[in-house]
Design an enzyme around this catalytic site. Structure first.
Site, PDB file in Angstrom:
ATOM      1  N   GLY A  10       0.842  -1.208   0.000  1.00  0.00           N
ATOM      2  CA  GLY A  10       0.000   0.000   0.000  1.00  0.00           C
ATOM      3  C   GLY A  10       0.868   1.246   0.000  1.00  0.00           C
ATOM      4  O   GLY A  10       1.906   1.277   0.660  1.00  0.00           O
ATOM      5  N   GLU A 102       5.084  -5.122   5.531  1.00  0.00           N
ATOM      6  CA  GLU A 102       5.369  -6.498   5.932  1.00  0.00           C
ATOM      7  C   GLU A 102       5.464  -7.454   4.729  1.00  0.00           C
ATOM      8  O   GLU A 102       6.378  -8.275   4.659  1.00  0.00           O
ATOM      9  CB  GLU A 102       4.276  -6.930   6.917  1.00  0.00           C
ATOM     10  N   THR A 125       4.784   2.240   6.158  1.00  0.00           N
ATOM     11  CA  THR A 125       3.359   1.895   6.213  1.00  0.00           C
ATOM     12  C   THR A 125       2.666   2.859   7.176  1.00  0.00           C
ATOM     13  O   THR A 125       3.251   3.232   8.200  1.00  0.00           O
ATOM     14  CB  THR A 125       3.075   0.450   6.691  1.00  0.00           C
ATOM     15  N   ILE A 126       1.442   3.219   6.838  1.00  0.00           N
ATOM     16  CA  ILE A 126       0.691   4.064   7.771  1.00  0.00           C
ATOM     17  C   ILE A 126       0.368   3.278   9.043  1.00  0.00           C
ATOM     18  O   ILE A 126       0.079   3.876  10.073  1.00  0.00           O
ATOM     19  CB  ILE A 126      -0.626   4.609   7.152  1.00  0.00           C
ATOM     20  N   ASP A 127       0.424   1.929   8.965  1.00  0.00           N
ATOM     21  CA  ASP A 127      -0.031   1.112  10.104  1.00  0.00           C
ATOM     22  C   ASP A 127       0.955   1.066  11.273  1.00  0.00           C
ATOM     23  O   ASP A 127       0.568   0.708  12.384  1.00  0.00           O
ATOM     24  CB  ASP A 127      -0.283  -0.335   9.639  1.00  0.00           C
ATOM     25  N   ARG A 162     -24.728  14.108  19.245  1.00  0.00           N
ATOM     26  CA  ARG A 162     -24.651  12.757  18.674  1.00  0.00           C
ATOM     27  C   ARG A 162     -23.404  12.004  19.134  1.00  0.00           C
ATOM     28  O   ARG A 162     -22.413  12.607  19.559  1.00  0.00           O
ATOM     29  CB  ARG A 162     -24.554  12.851  17.138  1.00  0.00           C
ATOM     30  N   GLU A 222     -10.117  -0.696  12.119  1.00  0.00           N
ATOM     31  CA  GLU A 222     -10.841  -1.534  11.154  1.00  0.00           C
ATOM     32  C   GLU A 222     -10.857  -3.017  11.511  1.00  0.00           C
ATOM     33  O   GLU A 222     -11.733  -3.746  11.068  1.00  0.00           O
ATOM     34  CB  GLU A 222     -10.258  -1.337   9.749  1.00  0.00           C
ATOM     35  N   GLN A 275      -6.578   8.547   4.648  1.00  0.00           N
ATOM     36  CA  GLN A 275      -5.473   8.433   5.615  1.00  0.00           C
ATOM     37  C   GLN A 275      -4.127   8.166   4.946  1.00  0.00           C
ATOM     38  O   GLN A 275      -3.078   8.317   5.551  1.00  0.00           O
ATOM     39  CB  GLN A 275      -5.760   7.292   6.603  1.00  0.00           C
ATOM     40  N   ARG A 276      -4.166   7.698   3.706  1.00  0.00           N
ATOM     41  CA  ARG A 276      -2.918   7.354   3.016  1.00  0.00           C
ATOM     42  C   ARG A 276      -2.511   8.394   1.992  1.00  0.00           C
ATOM     43  O   ARG A 276      -1.452   8.284   1.377  1.00  0.00           O
ATOM     44  CB  ARG A 276      -3.099   6.020   2.285  1.00  0.00           C
TER      45      ARG A 276
HETATM   46  O1  F6P Z   1      -1.344  -1.336   5.106  1.00  0.00           O
HETATM   47  C1  F6P Z   1      -1.883  -0.103   4.819  1.00  0.00           C
HETATM   48  C2  F6P Z   1      -3.370  -0.195   4.612  1.00  0.00           C
HETATM   49  O2  F6P Z   1      -3.863   1.078   4.285  1.00  0.00           O
HETATM   50  C3  F6P Z   1      -4.148  -0.797   5.776  1.00  0.00           C
HETATM   51  O3  F6P Z   1      -4.326   0.120   6.822  1.00  0.00           O
HETATM   52  C4  F6P Z   1      -5.399  -1.233   5.085  1.00  0.00           C
HETATM   53  O4  F6P Z   1      -6.053  -2.280   5.781  1.00  0.00           O
HETATM   54  C5  F6P Z   1      -4.885  -1.726   3.767  1.00  0.00           C
HETATM   55  O5  F6P Z   1      -3.664  -1.053   3.537  1.00  0.00           O
HETATM   56  C6  F6P Z   1      -5.772  -1.496   2.583  1.00  0.00           C
HETATM   57  O6  F6P Z   1      -5.168  -2.120   1.496  1.00  0.00           O
HETATM   58  P1  F6P Z   1      -5.567  -1.923  -0.038  1.00  0.00           P
HETATM   59  O7  F6P Z   1      -4.867  -0.699  -0.533  1.00  0.00           O
HETATM   60  O8  F6P Z   1      -5.038  -3.148  -0.704  1.00  0.00           O
HETATM   61  O9  F6P Z   1      -7.064  -1.812  -0.104  1.00  0.00           O
END
Ligand code: F6P
Length: 343
Positions: A10, A102, A125-127, A162, A222, A275-276
């Site tokens: 990603g 990873e 990675t954003i994760d 809310r 998620e 987020q990305r």
């Molecule tokens: O690993 C980064 C990420 O944005 C995760 O947070 C997310 O679950 C996944 O990639 C989404 O992947 P894709 O771009 O394959 O939909």
């Protein structure tokens, strides 16, 4: 001398900063850099371009990757590995920098270990779920986007009294949720590392209301799961939400359950790919730049099978094997900090 660089998995903010750093550092030594398009796929299909100094002008603040990316894994079939090695020979690569998460770094480790390809890694990675490094680049930008979104959601939540459920990425870890939740002042943060009890979530929200706090923000990662003792998802919902490598939808189901149990109007925002995207924060630009320089030096030193990593304030080389053997789960201390503000 010629070295290669590819970006896999990603995308995330900071990839271009890393590419630029490698090219700038290499050009100071008159070393050529070959850019490989679309991750490992480009090396299998021989889809490459020369990365000169002028090719990287102006890319530092740009999101995404000028090289393109993919989740292609060359180790899935033998033919791909054969073609990848042929193209490596054609271009006479002295080393390859793999900028990946990873998946791409695991392939890098295997190609080094089993095929002796001269590879070094850079974790992105954003994760923030890669072991061996305190932070990956991309994470800080994602957290700042989540924080900004929560700030904005606060004012509309407050006006309408809310509950706002905010679903964030992070794959199987809760780093983005916890950091974003702490920075944004969330009232509940749900992460994969701690299966949640829906009764506790609803109690917290009802107590807030009774105390006069008429709105609440719930951040949910998620891959956060309800505790098995209080499962409220149908099998179909579960299968749709927790798909391998395609997570998403827990926010919607959670919001419906909160509204049903508490009778408080509840809305959901799934932040998704926002987020990305976009420009990296200064922290990510600097980290990606430092990783790029370090990776180049690691090639010069022949530190094959290793990865640039941040430990404290220092950049160092760590074995790729240590980095990919497991996911880096959310630090318990960070979760405890988030938890102080629940309710
Ligand atoms: O690993 C980064 C990420 O944005 C995760 O947070 C997310 O679950 C996944 O990639 C989404 O992947 P894709 O771009 O394959 O939909």
């Amino acid at each position: 001398m010629r070295i290669g660089v590819l970006t896999g998995g990603g995308d995330c903010p900071g990839l271009n900063a890393a590419i630029r750093a490698i090219v700038r550092r290499a050009s100071a030594d008159s070393v050529d850099v070959l850019g490989i398009r679309n991750g490992w796929l480009g090396l299998v299909e021989n889809d490459c371009l020369e990365l000169t100094r002028s090719a990287v002008i102006g890319i530092l603040p740009r999101g995404g990757t000028i090289l393109g990316t993919s989740r292609f894994n060359p180790l899935k079939d033998e033919q791909s590995v054969v073609r990848l090695k042929e193209n490596w020979e054609t271009h006479k690569l002295s080393g390859l920098v793999v900028v990946g998460g990873e998946g791409s770094l695991s392939a890098a480790r295997d190609l080094w270990r089993d095929h002796q390809l001269q590879i070094v890694g850079i974790p992105k990675t954003i994760d923030n779920d890669i072991c061996g490094t305190d932070f990956t680049f991309g994470f800080d930008t994602a957290v700042s986007i989540v924080t900004d979104a929560i700030d904005r959601l606060h004012s509309t939540a407050e006006s309408h009294h809310r509950v706002m459920v905010v679903e964030v990425m992070g794959r199987h870890t809760g780093w983005i949720a916890a950091y974003g939740g702490i920075a944004g002042g969330a009232d509940v943060v749900l992460v994969p590392e701690h299966p949640f009890r829906i009764s506790r979530v609803c109690d917290l929200l009802e107590h807030r209301k009774k105390d006069g706090h008429l709105f609440s923000i719930v951040v949910v990662a998620e891959d956060a799961h309800p505790h098995p003792d209080e499962a409220f998802l149908t099998e179909d919902q579960s299968n749709a939400i927790y798909r391998h490598n395609r997570l998403g939808g827990i926010g919607e189901a959670l919001a419906a359950e909160i509204e049903r149990c508490t009778d408080i109007q509840t809305r959901v925002t799934k932040l998704g790919y926002v987020q990305r995207g976009g420009s990296p924060t200064p922290f990510d630009r600097i980290l990606a730049t430092r990783f790029g320089i370090k990776a180049y030096e690691m090639i010069q030193e022949g530190r094959w099978g290793q990865m640039a990593a941040l430990r404290g304030t220092r950049i160092m080389a760590v074995p790729l094997d240590d980095a990919v053997h497991d996911l880096k789960r959310l630090d318990e201390e960070i979760y405890r900090v988030a938890e102080v503000f629940f309710g």
